[in-house]
Design a protein around this motif. Structure first.
Motif, PDB file in Angstrom:
ATOM      1  N   CYS A  28       0.876  -1.171   0.000  1.00 58.83           N
ATOM      2  CA  CYS A  28       0.000   0.000   0.000  1.00 58.83           C
ATOM      3  C   CYS A  28       0.913   1.221   0.000  1.00 58.83           C
ATOM      4  O   CYS A  28       1.740   1.376   0.901  1.00 58.83           O
ATOM      5  CB  CYS A  28      -0.877   0.038   1.239  1.00 58.83           C
ATOM      6  SG  CYS A  28      -2.088  -1.255   1.279  1.00 58.83           S
ATOM      7  N   SER A  30       1.280   5.488  -0.390  1.00 56.04           N
ATOM      8  CA  SER A  30       0.585   6.767  -0.318  1.00 56.04           C
ATOM      9  C   SER A  30       0.890   7.589  -1.565  1.00 56.04           C
ATOM     10  O   SER A  30       1.818   7.271  -2.319  1.00 56.04           O
ATOM     11  CB  SER A  30       1.007   7.535   0.931  1.00 56.04           C
ATOM     12  OG  SER A  30       2.346   7.970   0.797  1.00 56.04           O
ATOM     13  N   LEU A  39      -0.308  -5.616   1.957  1.00 58.73           N
ATOM     14  CA  LEU A  39      -1.559  -6.337   1.773  1.00 58.73           C
ATOM     15  C   LEU A  39      -1.231  -7.817   1.867  1.00 58.73           C
ATOM     16  O   LEU A  39      -0.220  -8.277   1.327  1.00 58.73           O
ATOM     17  CB  LEU A  39      -2.189  -6.030   0.417  1.00 58.73           C
ATOM     18  CG  LEU A  39      -2.762  -4.634   0.243  1.00 58.73           C
ATOM     19  CD1 LEU A  39      -3.408  -4.502  -1.127  1.00 58.73           C
ATOM     20  CD2 LEU A  39      -3.770  -4.300   1.318  1.00 58.73           C
ATOM     21  N   PHE A  51      -4.990  -5.712   5.597  1.00 57.58           N
ATOM     22  CA  PHE A  51      -3.979  -4.663   5.620  1.00 57.58           C
ATOM     23  C   PHE A  51      -3.145  -4.823   6.878  1.00 57.58           C
ATOM     24  O   PHE A  51      -3.672  -5.035   7.962  1.00 57.58           O
ATOM     25  CB  PHE A  51      -4.649  -3.282   5.620  1.00 57.58           C
ATOM     26  CG  PHE A  51      -3.691  -2.146   5.798  1.00 57.58           C
ATOM     27  CD1 PHE A  51      -2.925  -1.695   4.737  1.00 57.58           C
ATOM     28  CD2 PHE A  51      -3.552  -1.534   7.032  1.00 57.58           C
ATOM     29  CE1 PHE A  51      -2.029  -0.642   4.903  1.00 57.58           C
ATOM     30  CE2 PHE A  51      -2.666  -0.489   7.207  1.00 57.58           C
ATOM     31  CZ  PHE A  51      -1.907  -0.039   6.142  1.00 57.58           C
ATOM     32  N   LEU A  76      -9.482  -5.475   4.909  1.00 57.93           N
ATOM     33  CA  LEU A  76      -9.461  -4.407   3.911  1.00 57.93           C
ATOM     34  C   LEU A  76     -10.888  -4.070   3.507  1.00 57.93           C
ATOM     35  O   LEU A  76     -11.566  -4.852   2.849  1.00 57.93           O
ATOM     36  CB  LEU A  76      -8.634  -4.841   2.697  1.00 57.93           C
ATOM     37  CG  LEU A  76      -8.246  -3.742   1.739  1.00 57.93           C
ATOM     38  CD1 LEU A  76      -7.356  -2.715   2.435  1.00 57.93           C
ATOM     39  CD2 LEU A  76      -7.531  -4.314   0.544  1.00 57.93           C
ATOM     40  N   SER A  79     -10.398   0.216  -0.902  1.00 62.77           N
ATOM     41  CA  SER A  79      -9.133   0.033  -1.605  1.00 62.77           C
ATOM     42  C   SER A  79      -8.140   1.122  -1.200  1.00 62.77           C
ATOM     43  O   SER A  79      -8.517   2.269  -0.980  1.00 62.77           O
ATOM     44  CB  SER A  79      -9.347   0.030  -3.109  1.00 62.77           C
ATOM     45  OG  SER A  79      -9.887   1.251  -3.532  1.00 62.77           O
ATOM     46  N   PRO A  80      -6.871   0.756  -1.072  1.00 65.44           N
ATOM     47  CA  PRO A  80      -5.853   1.718  -0.679  1.00 65.44           C
ATOM     48  C   PRO A  80      -5.635   2.782  -1.750  1.00 65.44           C
ATOM     49  O   PRO A  80      -6.066   2.610  -2.892  1.00 65.44           O
ATOM     50  CB  PRO A  80      -4.594   0.864  -0.499  1.00 65.44           C
ATOM     51  CG  PRO A  80      -4.909  -0.478  -1.008  1.00 65.44           C
ATOM     52  CD  PRO A  80      -6.357  -0.570  -1.263  1.00 65.44           C
ATOM     53  N   THR A  83      -1.458   0.862  -4.945  1.00 65.15           N
ATOM     54  CA  THR A  83      -0.755  -0.389  -4.677  1.00 65.15           C
ATOM     55  C   THR A  83       0.247  -0.584  -5.807  1.00 65.15           C
ATOM     56  O   THR A  83       0.208   0.146  -6.805  1.00 65.15           O
ATOM     57  CB  THR A  83      -1.713  -1.592  -4.639  1.00 65.15           C
ATOM     58  OG1 THR A  83      -2.298  -1.762  -5.926  1.00 65.15           O
ATOM     59  CG2 THR A  83      -2.792  -1.425  -3.581  1.00 65.15           C
TER      60      THR A  83
END
Length: 158
Positions: A28, A30, A39, A51, A76, A79-80, A83
């Motif tokens: 994951c 940012s 994940l 997560f 989870l 969704s992040p 990815t």
């Protein structure tokens, strides 16, 4: 420091019980290019994705990822942000320098496990180019910019 490709598929173990919980399937990331967590797929027949905050990992070994307690996993729900290979994937995105030069397509990342800091990017120009010239490693000390169509990075090529 290691690449995601070395981490993918590694088992995650609970150090208190000594049991295998699941396997790493993605990172994951940012929008400013920091690895926030891992994940993990868990389950036998119907695998669910969980997560794991990178700060909650006890250690990264060459043969497994160790955590203190299975309770540190979060199911989870959404969704992040980004990815490497699943939803909102960065794999295969075009990378450009801040001066507008094309570097190639993102294939893998090098990151410091304990901090989650990405310190390098493995770039490909395609299969034949990789065989002839090898893959490029791009280093950057500054945060990158992830956009809809490309990733912008300040670079120090090696």
């Amino acid at each position: 420091m290691r690449t995601f490709s070395l981490l993918k598929g590694q088992p995650v173990f609970d150090t208190k019980k000594g049991t295998k919980i699941g396997e790493i399937c993605d990172l994951c990331i940012s929008k400013d290019g920091v690895v926030k967590g891992l994940l993990m797929k868990k389950g036998v027949f119907f695998k669910q994705t969980y997560f794991l905050d990178i700060q909650k990992v006890a250690s990264f070994g060459w043969d497994g990822v160790m955590i203190e307690d299975e309770g540190q996993l979060e199911k989870l729900k959404e969704s992040p942000e980004y990815t490497l290979i699943h939803q909102h994937s960065l794999d295969g995105m075009m990378m450009l320098t801040s001066s507008g030069e094309s570097l190639g397509l993102l294939k893998d990342v090098y990151f410091q496990e304990e901090l989650g800091t990405i310190v390098g990017y493995e770039i490909t120009d395609g299969f034949f180019s990789d065989i002839a010239e090898g893959k490029q490693i791009i280093q950057s000390e500054k945060p990158l910019t992830i956009g809809k169509d490309a990733i912008i990075v300040d670079v120090n090529q090696t």
